[in-house]
Design an enzyme around this catalytic site. Structure first.
Site, PDB file in Angstrom:
ATOM      1  N   TYR A 180       0.924  -1.174   0.118  1.00 46.59           N
ATOM      2  CA  TYR A 180       0.222  -0.065  -0.028  1.00 46.59           C
ATOM      3  C   TYR A 180       0.766   1.301  -0.033  1.00 46.59           C
ATOM      4  O   TYR A 180       0.687   2.171  -0.751  1.00 46.59           O
ATOM      5  CB  TYR A 180      -1.032   0.184   1.351  1.00 46.59           C
ATOM      6  CG  TYR A 180      -1.878   1.073   1.438  1.00 46.59           C
ATOM      7  CD1 TYR A 180      -2.822   1.177   0.690  1.00 46.59           C
ATOM      8  CD2 TYR A 180      -1.608   1.993   2.390  1.00 46.59           C
ATOM      9  CE1 TYR A 180      -3.788   2.514   0.938  1.00 46.59           C
ATOM     10  CE2 TYR A 180      -2.434   3.060   2.480  1.00 46.59           C
ATOM     11  CZ  TYR A 180      -3.427   3.356   1.874  1.00 46.59           C
ATOM     12  OH  TYR A 180      -4.324   4.330   2.044  1.00 46.59           O
TER      13      TYR A 180
HETATM   14  P1  NDP Z   1     -12.831   2.291   1.532  1.00 46.05           P
HETATM   15  O1  NDP Z   1     -12.322   0.907   1.564  1.00 46.05           O
HETATM   16  O2  NDP Z   1     -14.037   2.532   2.043  1.00 46.05           O
HETATM   17  O3  NDP Z   1     -13.268   2.239  -0.095  1.00 46.05           O
HETATM   18  C1  NDP Z   1     -12.349   2.075  -1.120  1.00 46.05           C
HETATM   19  C2  NDP Z   1     -13.015   2.077  -2.578  1.00 46.05           C
HETATM   20  O4  NDP Z   1     -12.248   1.856  -3.420  1.00 46.05           O
HETATM   21  C3  NDP Z   1     -14.299   1.031  -2.610  1.00 46.05           C
HETATM   22  O5  NDP Z   1     -15.257   1.522  -3.258  1.00 46.05           O
HETATM   23  C4  NDP Z   1     -13.750  -0.127  -3.177  1.00 46.05           C
HETATM   24  O6  NDP Z   1     -14.784  -0.671  -4.063  1.00 46.05           O
HETATM   25  C5  NDP Z   1     -13.073   0.788  -4.445  1.00 46.05           C
HETATM   26  N1  NDP Z   1     -12.136  -0.069  -5.088  1.00 46.05           N
HETATM   27  C6  NDP Z   1     -10.979  -0.879  -4.443  1.00 46.05           C
HETATM   28  N2  NDP Z   1     -10.523  -1.304  -5.542  1.00 46.05           N
HETATM   29  C7  NDP Z   1     -10.992  -0.840  -6.858  1.00 46.05           C
HETATM   30  C8  NDP Z   1     -10.756  -1.050  -8.121  1.00 46.05           C
HETATM   31  N3  NDP Z   1      -9.903  -2.033  -8.775  1.00 46.05           N
HETATM   32  N4  NDP Z   1     -11.494  -0.212  -9.212  1.00 46.05           N
HETATM   33  C9  NDP Z   1     -12.538   0.470  -8.624  1.00 46.05           C
HETATM   34  N5  NDP Z   1     -12.869   0.841  -7.380  1.00 46.05           N
HETATM   35  C10 NDP Z   1     -12.059   0.132  -6.422  1.00 46.05           C
HETATM   36  O7  NDP Z   1     -11.560   3.037   1.576  1.00 46.05           O
HETATM   37  P2  NDP Z   1     -11.379   4.595   1.914  1.00 46.05           P
HETATM   38  O8  NDP Z   1     -12.773   5.321   1.712  1.00 46.05           O
HETATM   39  O9  NDP Z   1     -10.869   4.782   3.430  1.00 46.05           O
HETATM   40  O10 NDP Z   1     -10.384   5.047   0.945  1.00 46.05           O
HETATM   41  C11 NDP Z   1     -10.402   5.837  -0.010  1.00 46.05           C
HETATM   42  C12 NDP Z   1      -9.127   6.558  -0.104  1.00 46.05           C
HETATM   43  O11 NDP Z   1      -8.594   7.177   0.831  1.00 46.05           O
HETATM   44  C13 NDP Z   1      -8.058   5.436  -0.670  1.00 46.05           C
HETATM   45  O12 NDP Z   1      -7.129   5.853  -1.892  1.00 46.05           O
HETATM   46  C14 NDP Z   1      -7.261   5.307   0.544  1.00 46.05           C
HETATM   47  O13 NDP Z   1      -6.011   4.916   0.297  1.00 46.05           O
HETATM   48  C15 NDP Z   1      -7.329   6.838   1.122  1.00 46.05           C
HETATM   49  N6  NDP Z   1      -6.960   6.968   2.322  1.00 46.05           N
HETATM   50  C16 NDP Z   1      -7.836   6.695   3.450  1.00 46.05           C
HETATM   51  C17 NDP Z   1      -7.470   6.862   4.786  1.00 46.05           C
HETATM   52  C18 NDP Z   1      -8.546   6.210   5.882  1.00 46.05           C
HETATM   53  O14 NDP Z   1      -8.206   6.678   7.008  1.00 46.05           O
HETATM   54  N7  NDP Z   1      -9.552   5.588   5.492  1.00 46.05           N
HETATM   55  C19 NDP Z   1      -6.307   7.372   5.252  1.00 46.05           C
HETATM   56  C20 NDP Z   1      -5.460   7.952   4.173  1.00 46.05           C
HETATM   57  C21 NDP Z   1      -5.772   7.705   2.706  1.00 46.05           C
HETATM   58  P3  NDP Z   1     -15.034  -2.102  -3.273  1.00 46.05           P
HETATM   59  O15 NDP Z   1     -16.459  -1.686  -2.527  1.00 46.05           O
HETATM   60  O16 NDP Z   1     -15.925  -2.796  -4.532  1.00 46.05           O
HETATM   61  O17 NDP Z   1     -14.151  -2.748  -2.748  1.00 46.05           O
END
Ligand code: NDP
Length: 255
Positions: A180
């Site tokens: 990651y």
């Molecule tokens: P979630 O796990 O809640 O959401 C991730 C989303 O990405 C889901 O909708 C998932 O879909 C989708 N996804 C994963 N793989 C793919 C793919 N191959 N194609 C399309 N969609 C995909 O995570 P967060 O909302 O927490 O994270 C959102 C962003 O924020 C990320 O980039 C994360 O790295 C970043 N982030 C989050 C933090 C946190 O504290 N939460 C901290 C720092 C950064 P599905 O439901 O199908 O799995």
């Protein structure tokens, strides 16, 4: 709002979490948003949820798996046909352990662009270079002046090679969530390349902060709406704003 000044956005991985919150806030500010999800059912369910907020007229669903460049091409075509331009791309989708395919998301953005598009690559504090041990990967990613796609690829390939051989624990890779962290650091570096290549765009990385989502096992301290706020702020920066920077979550921070 007159059709001529409508803004159009694509948010990846928007069926839940920060992506969903970003769609909700962009639409509530009058932006037409394509809520994308890799799974059609999950995407349509998310769209349904937006009905409760009275903004579903401004949101459409389209399937997108960011690891599949064919699905990005179909989305790009959809944006071009339906809207004729794209103003904002929020590259949000991620999983722990996945490497985002930059070609897939950028091809979606280049369907046809508005005069001063925004691209926000959602990143994380974990990928800051200070979290990398000293070694050649950190040196390559830190040297903004010599960054190229090839050099980023060399880091990613080096990491994959070491992972295959069980050498992730050698002292040159970050100890916390290595896949990651390395993939996000590569995305950060790629953001700097893109910002240089397209000076009239506004291309930045933004961390939403530590947000309660499935990815953080709901251990975050911010709500989804609070996390999305930082991303939406970057998406709506006025023309001529800074580009090629890292925001963590609201202030400019070192890569
Ligand atoms: P979630 O796990 O809640 O959401 C991730 C989303 O990405 C889901 O909708 C998932 O879909 C989708 N996804 C994963 N793989 C793919 C793919 N191959 N194609 C399309 N969609 C995909 O995570 P967060 O909302 O927490 O994270 C959102 C962003 O924020 C990320 O980039 C994360 O790295 C970043 N982030 C989050 C933090 C946190 O504290 N939460 C901290 C720092 C950064 P599905 O439901 O199908 O799995």
């Amino acid at each position: 709002m007159a059709e001529a000044v409508r803004r159009y956005a694509v948010v990846t991985g928007a069926n839940k979490g920060v992506g969903f919150g970003t769609v909700k806030q962009l639409a509530s500010k009058g932006v037409v948003v394509v809520l994308t999800a890799r799974d059609e059912k999950r995407g349509l369910e998310a769209l349904e949820k937006l009905k409760d907020f009275g903004i579903s007229d401004l949101v459409v669903f389209h399937q997108l798996d960011v690891t599949d460049s064919a699905s990005a091409a179909v989305l790009a075509d959809f944006v071009k046909t339906q809207f004729g331009k794209l103003d904002i791309l929020v590259n949000n989708a991620a999983i722990n352990g996945s490497i985002i395919n930059p070609e897939a998301f950028i091809s979606a953005a280049t369907a046809k662009l508005s005069d001063s598009p925004r691209i926000i690559n959602v990143s994380t504090g974990a990928a800051k270079l200070m979290n990398f041990p000293n070694g050649w990967p950190k040196e390559v990613l830190s040297d903004a002046g010599t960054l190229t796609e090839e050099r980023i690829d060399s880091v990613l390939n080096g990491f994959l090679e070491d992972s295959k051989q069980g050498l992730q624990d050698t002292k040159i890779w970050p100890p916390v969530f290595p896949p990651y962290t390395v993939s996000k650091a590569a995305l950060n570096a790629y953001t700097r390349i893109l910002a240089k290549k397209y000076p009239n765009f506004c291309i930045n990385c933004g961390s939403p902060g530590f947000v309660k989502t499935d990815m953080s096992f709901n251990a975050g301290i911010l709500t989804i709406d609070e996390g999305a706020e930082s991303i939406v702020r970057l998406a709506l920066l006025p023309n001529g704003s800074s580009t090629g920077l890292y925001f963590s979550p609201k202030e400019v921070a070192p890569f």
